[in-house]
Design a protein around this motif. Structure first.
Motif, short mmCIF file in Angstrom:
data_model
loop_
_atom_site.label_atom_id
_atom_site.label_comp_id
_atom_site.label_asym_id
_atom_site.label_seq_id
_atom_site.Cartn_x
_atom_site.Cartn_y
_atom_site.Cartn_z
N GLU A 171 0.82 -1.21 0.00
CA GLU A 171 0.00 0.00 0.00
C GLU A 171 0.86 1.26 0.00
N ASP A 172 1.97 1.20 0.72
CA ASP A 172 2.80 2.40 0.85
C ASP A 172 4.24 1.98 1.15
N ILE A 173 5.19 2.85 0.82
CA ILE A 173 6.60 2.63 1.14
C ILE A 173 7.09 3.82 1.94
N LEU A 174 7.65 3.55 3.12
CA LEU A 174 8.04 4.61 4.04
C LEU A 174 9.54 4.53 4.34
N GLU A 175 10.19 5.68 4.42
CA GLU A 175 11.59 5.73 4.83
C GLU A 175 11.76 6.73 5.96
N LEU A 176 12.75 6.50 6.82
CA LEU A 176 13.04 7.42 7.92
C LEU A 176 14.07 8.45 7.50
N ASP A 177 15.02 8.04 6.69
CA ASP A 177 16.14 8.90 6.31
C ASP A 177 16.69 8.38 4.99
N LYS A 178 16.96 9.28 4.06
CA LYS A 178 17.42 8.85 2.74
C LYS A 178 18.79 8.18 2.80
N ASP A 179 19.59 8.46 3.85
CA ASP A 179 20.91 7.87 3.97
C ASP A 179 20.89 6.55 4.73
N LEU A 180 19.75 6.16 5.25
CA LEU A 180 19.65 4.96 6.08
C LEU A 180 19.18 3.78 5.24
N ASP A 181 19.89 2.66 5.34
CA ASP A 181 19.57 1.48 4.54
C ASP A 181 18.42 0.70 5.18
N PHE A 182 17.27 1.34 5.22
CA PHE A 182 16.12 0.77 5.91
C PHE A 182 14.84 1.30 5.30
N LEU A 183 13.90 0.39 5.03
CA LEU A 183 12.60 0.76 4.48
C LEU A 183 11.49 0.01 5.20
N ILE A 184 10.32 0.62 5.21
CA ILE A 184 9.13 -0.01 5.75
C ILE A 184 8.09 -0.12 4.63
N LEU A 185 7.66 -1.33 4.36
CA LEU A 185 6.61 -1.56 3.37
C LEU A 185 5.30 -1.77 4.11
N LYS A 186 4.34 -0.90 3.88
CA LYS A 186 3.02 -1.07 4.48
C LYS A 186 2.17 -1.93 3.57
N ILE A 187 1.59 -2.99 4.12
CA ILE A 187 0.85 -3.96 3.33
C ILE A 187 -0.64 -3.62 3.30
N ASP A 188 -1.22 -3.73 2.11
CA ASP A 188 -2.66 -3.53 1.94
C ASP A 188 -3.39 -4.66 2.67
#
Length: 318
Positions: A74-91
């Motif tokens: 449903e959505d893709i969220l990041e905390l910081d563009k330099d951080l190798d970390f992503l959160i995928l929000k599932i529908d």
């Protein structure tokens, strides 16, 4: 730790170019996958900071999740563009029939003697099997930490290609008082025996704030005045117990907004502030109830979308 329990959280994340791992779980009554951002790299040798979140949003329907191929992002969220970390929000409409457990980020103080398990999917495994690494924690106050694994140190370079490449995005788990917690997201292997992980403990407050905000429905309404001036009111949706809802202003009314009301009414005097403050930022005070009601009616009269403004009742505040 129960490996069968850990397996429930693990998924393989496949982007435009790479395959990696991810942790799938319930959090804040929503479903998310935590993963390494570089798993969704869409250009050759692209650096993490150059992975554009807006470009990823366009490609979200092409991201594949194994073993749950029907999951939709449903959505893709990041905390910081330099951080190798992503959160995928599932529908949520895509999770029917999938058992997804809740998981908490570990919040207690840690020491070097704590045992961890890092879990993920090596990308070149044809059978898509999961790899487990028993680790020792190395204390860190940074946004990343390293865990030492004898299993990693025993691997040859060829074996590392087979068992570590694709592990990125895997979870670093710890068990405390019989409960499993998520501590980190693995992003790379360092040296002969260390796995580097995103430190979710250090990021927990930022993650919680990001996810709470992403789940809140807001609108922005414009108040257009006869003078040609305008200002906006940002509001958040609040669901009530009787299956009704309303929108409540996120920020207090400022001196400046009340000044505009006074300018249009002409018979109203502006409220003097305590000192030489920025009237566009500070909330106005010392307004009578009658003036408040007239101000609210004035908002309704000048609402671009014909909203009716009121003061929340005592039951609505509760």
């Amino acid at each position: 730790m129960d490996k069968n329990h850990l397996k429930k959280y693990m998924v393989q994340v496949e982007g435009a170019r790479l395959k990696g791992s991810g942790v799938l779980f319930n959090y804040f009554d929503e479903v998310y996958i935590f993963t390494a951002k570089h798993n969704l790299q869409y250009k050759d040798t692209q650096k993490v900071k150059n992975i554009d979140i807006l470009e990823l949003q366009k490609q979200k329907n092409d991201i594949k999740i194994y073993p749950h191929e029907n999951l939709k992002i449903e959505d893709i969220l990041e905390l910081d563009k330099d951080l190798d970390f992503l959160i995928l929000k599932i529908d949520k409409s895509s999770i029917e029939g999938i058992e997804i457990d809740s998981l908490s980020i570990f919040g207690e103080k840690l020491n070097n003697s704590v045992d961890y398990t890092v879990v993920g999917y090596p990308k070149i495994r044809n059978d898509k099997s999961i790899e487990f690494f028993a680790c020792k924690y190395e204390v860190s106050d940074n946004l990343t930490f390293e865990v030492h694994s004898d299993k990693v140190s025993d691997l040859s370079e060829k074996e590392k290609e087979e068992k570590l490449v694709g592990l990125s995005g895997g979870g670093a788990f710890v068990e405390s008082n019989g409960k499993i917690y998520l501590l980190g997201i693995q992003i790379r292997y360092e040296g002969f025996s260390n796995l580097e992980c995103i430190n979710l403990q250090k990021l927990k407050d930022r993650i919680d704030e990001k996810l709470i905000k992403s789940n809140i429905e807001t609108i922005e309404e414009e108040i257009i005045l006869n003078s040609g001036k305008s200002f906006k009111i940002k509001m958040v949706k609040v669901d009530l117990d009787d299956n009704k809802s309303l929108y409540v202003s996120i920020y207090p009314i400022t001196y400046y907004q009340y000044d505009l009301f006074c300018d249009e009414k002409r018979d109203r005097k502006k409220i003097n502030s305590y000192s030489d403050i920025d009237r566009t930022k500070f909330p106005v005070v010392k307004i009578t109830y009658d003036d408040t009601i007239e101000f609210i009616n004035w908002l309704s009269e000048n609402s671009k979308n014909n909203f009716k403004y009121t003061l929340p009742s005592s039951s609505e505040w509760e």
